[in-house]
Scaffold this active site. Structure first.
Site, mmCIF file in Angstrom:
data_model
loop_
_atom_site.group_PDB
_atom_site.id
_atom_site.type_symbol
_atom_site.label_atom_id
_atom_site.label_comp_id
_atom_site.label_asym_id
_atom_site.label_seq_id
_atom_site.Cartn_x
_atom_site.Cartn_y
_atom_site.Cartn_z
ATOM 1 C CE LYS A 241 -4.355 1.696 1.811
ATOM 2 N NZ LYS A 241 -5.435 1.490 2.817
ATOM 3 C CD1 TRP B 38 -5.952 -1.245 -2.407
ATOM 4 C CD2 TRP B 38 -4.331 -2.073 -1.122
ATOM 5 N NE1 TRP B 38 -6.431 -1.303 -1.133
ATOM 6 C CE2 TRP B 38 -5.461 -1.806 -0.309
ATOM 7 C CE3 TRP B 38 -3.180 -2.609 -0.528
ATOM 8 C CZ2 TRP B 38 -5.471 -2.055 1.054
ATOM 9 C CZ3 TRP B 38 -3.188 -2.848 0.838
ATOM 10 C CH2 TRP B 38 -4.320 -2.577 1.610
#
Length: 540
Positions: free
Chosen positions: A440, A445
């Protein structure tokens, strides 16, 4: 109104009875620990399994009690698969690649009554034995001529062949409850203590049916199957059971899993189908390339246990005409969950498009249902873009772990795999990360698996692993660790330039570290937690 059909329990022993009756002449070939090649037939397997079942009874092994095995892929291990489960006891396959402390924990947790072992593992058994209260009975899987003369075991040591010879082959397999336990396998324990998954006769038979189907592993009596994936972990992906069900010839590699040994066995025995993890196939492909060899009989290989790099798929298919079946599963799934078998319309796609599909873990075999959910628990669409937690359910999926020490893992009847995945409109699932491995960066992501797959396309890369490293500005950034091919002079800048245009620009790792080797776990999976422990502060 009820149906008027016969009721017969689904039992592991029925596979052996079928193989004996309908494929008794089919051959089973094993490279033995003793160094030679052993050959016999399914009828011999059945006879010796019945003898061993009588032997287990004579040793006082009761229904439901666990019998441990610490052994390679071979005919004696196969005999125990049926002698133990078929007689009502529980086959507990032990993974010799685990640390001795984990092995001792597993043997003690399972309360194994006896442990059968290949001679290779005598030193391991000698190390484990003093650490456990039970068992006090050990059986060396060899003949009298090869029995060790001295040993440091604190219990009784017996000879496998003596146990076979002492007993008659007159044994009637008992009519067991199909829901009773047949075998036990522990997870690889990459985090915390391994957990036991207890399979039933019913779940094993249903898994065998489904895994043998044409759109699964596509096995038949015309096949010669080489299970490189170990019998000591998740039943060699079910291949020993499948071979009995369909009547295929079986070839067992024993302890010799190097590229040269496997290639010789494949060619000599005319293997048509094999199955293993990417690290094993890398060794095989390197050997074949070095000698400018070809595969004269092998036409399919099943690759699982870790993501299969596209470069490996390409090499198998374009250079050697060996189709790759990318598969995914878990110990908790017995283990097969998905297989990447094309649908009819996908055959007309371009080569690049087909390879993109083959990079995915595939679609569910019948019996496995799956879904992906977001952080709120709501199901996400199958559009190939949305990524979420992968959940599965089915008749060969674990509902809880052996021993009852843990809270049952299910979420509203679904098993959480720990994987982050996407599913496309055709039902093909692609794992983008383990939930604990996802990166992250700046609130967004990044898929470490996608970066690894692209890096492995470089001709000078043997293995690539991407981890999250803590970063002062972005919280986390990708860090790429790479094993170069021998004699390669590949540089960090060259590899990063290679990634340009192949992944999103902001996904590109900030650094590449070249290493001699990547740490692998007991089942061939990369131990990313070790790499994070060592390199997780690289950017700080």
């Amino acid at each position: 109104m009820q149906g008027l059909m016969m009721q017969q329990p689904l039992l592991v022993a029925s596979l052996l009875v079928h193989a004996d009756r309908h494929h008794g002449d089919q051959e089973i070939v094993s490279r033995r620990v003793e160094g030679d090649i052993h050959r016999y037939r399914y009828r011999d397997l059945a006879q010796r399994a019945r003898r061993m079942a009588n032997g287990l009874t004579a040793l006082g092994i009761q229904p439901g009690e666990r019998v441990g095995t610490l052994a390679w892929n071979g005919y004696r291990h196969m005999e125990l698969y049926f002698a133990v489960s078929g007689s009502g006891s529980v086959l507990h396959t032990l993974n010799p690649r685990l640390h001795v402390d984990q092995l001792a924990y597993i043997i003690e947790h399972a309360e194994d009554r006896v442990v059968f072992f290949d001679l290779t593992f005598l030193p391991l058994i000698e190390s484990v034995a003093p650490r456990v209260k039970s068992p006090k009975l050990f059986v060396a899987m060899t003949d009298r001529a090869h029995m060790p003369r001295a040993h440091g075991l604190s219990g009784t040591l017996m000879c496998y062949e003596d146990l076979i010879e002492l007993h008659s082959d007159a044994f009637d397999w008992p009519l067991l409850d199909e829901n009773s336990a047949s075998s036990l396998c522990y997870t690889s324990g990459t985090t915390g203590n391994p957990k036991g998954v207890l399979y039933s006769h019913r779940s094993t038979l249903l898994h065998t049916y489904a895994a043998a189907l044409p759109d699964s592993l596509n096995c038949s009596a015309r096949d010669v199957i080489l299970p490189v994936v170990p019998m000591f972990h998740v039943n060699a992906w079910g291949l020993p059971y499948i071979a009995c069900m369909v009547g295929a010839k079986l070839v067992f590699p024993g302890p010799a899993l190097d590229g040269k040994s496997l290639y010789e066995l494949i060619e000599t025995e005319q293997v048509t189908l094999s199955a293993g993890v990417p690290t094993v196939w890398q060794g095989l492909l390197s050997h074949v390339a070095e000698r400018a060899g070809t595969f004269s009989s092998m036409r399919r290989t099943v690759i699982g246990g870790a993501p299969c790099p596209t470069a490996m798929t390409t090499q198998f298919q374009e250079r050697y005409d060996v189709d790759v079946l990318h598969a995914w599963g878990m110990t908790e799934l017995s283990p097969v969950g998905t297989v990447c078998s094309f649908k009819a319309h996908q055959r007309a796609l371009s080569g690049e498009e087909r390879y993109a599909i083959q990079a995915k873990q595939g679609r569910s075999v019948f019996g496995i249902d799956m879904k992906i959910v977001g952080s709120d628990g709501d199901e996400l669409p199958w559009d190939g873009n949305a990524a979420g937690d992968l959940l599965v359910r089915g008749p060969w999926v674990a509902r809880q772990y052996f021993g009852g020490d843990d809270v049952p893992p299910l979420r509203d009847g679904w098993f959480p795999t720990g994987d982050i995945a996407k599913i496309d409109a055709d039902g093909f699932m692609q794992i983008t990360d383990r939930s604990k491995d996802v990166i992250k960066s700046g609130g967004e992501w990044i898929s470490s698996a996608d970066i690894e797959n692209v890096a492995c396309l470089h001709p000078d890369v043997t293995m690539a692993v991407c981890i999250a490293a803590r970063h002062p500005k972005w919280d986390e950034r990708p860090l790429l660790l790479v094993v170069r091919k021998p004699a390669s002079s590949l540089t960090e800048r060259q590899l990063l330039d290679f990634l340009d245009g192949r992944i999103a620009k902001w996904w590109k790792p900030d650094a590449v570290i070249f290493v001699e080797e990547i740490p692998l776990g007991a089942t061939g999976k990369v131990l990313k937690h070790r790499l994070r422990d060592r390199y997780g502060s690289y950017y700080l």
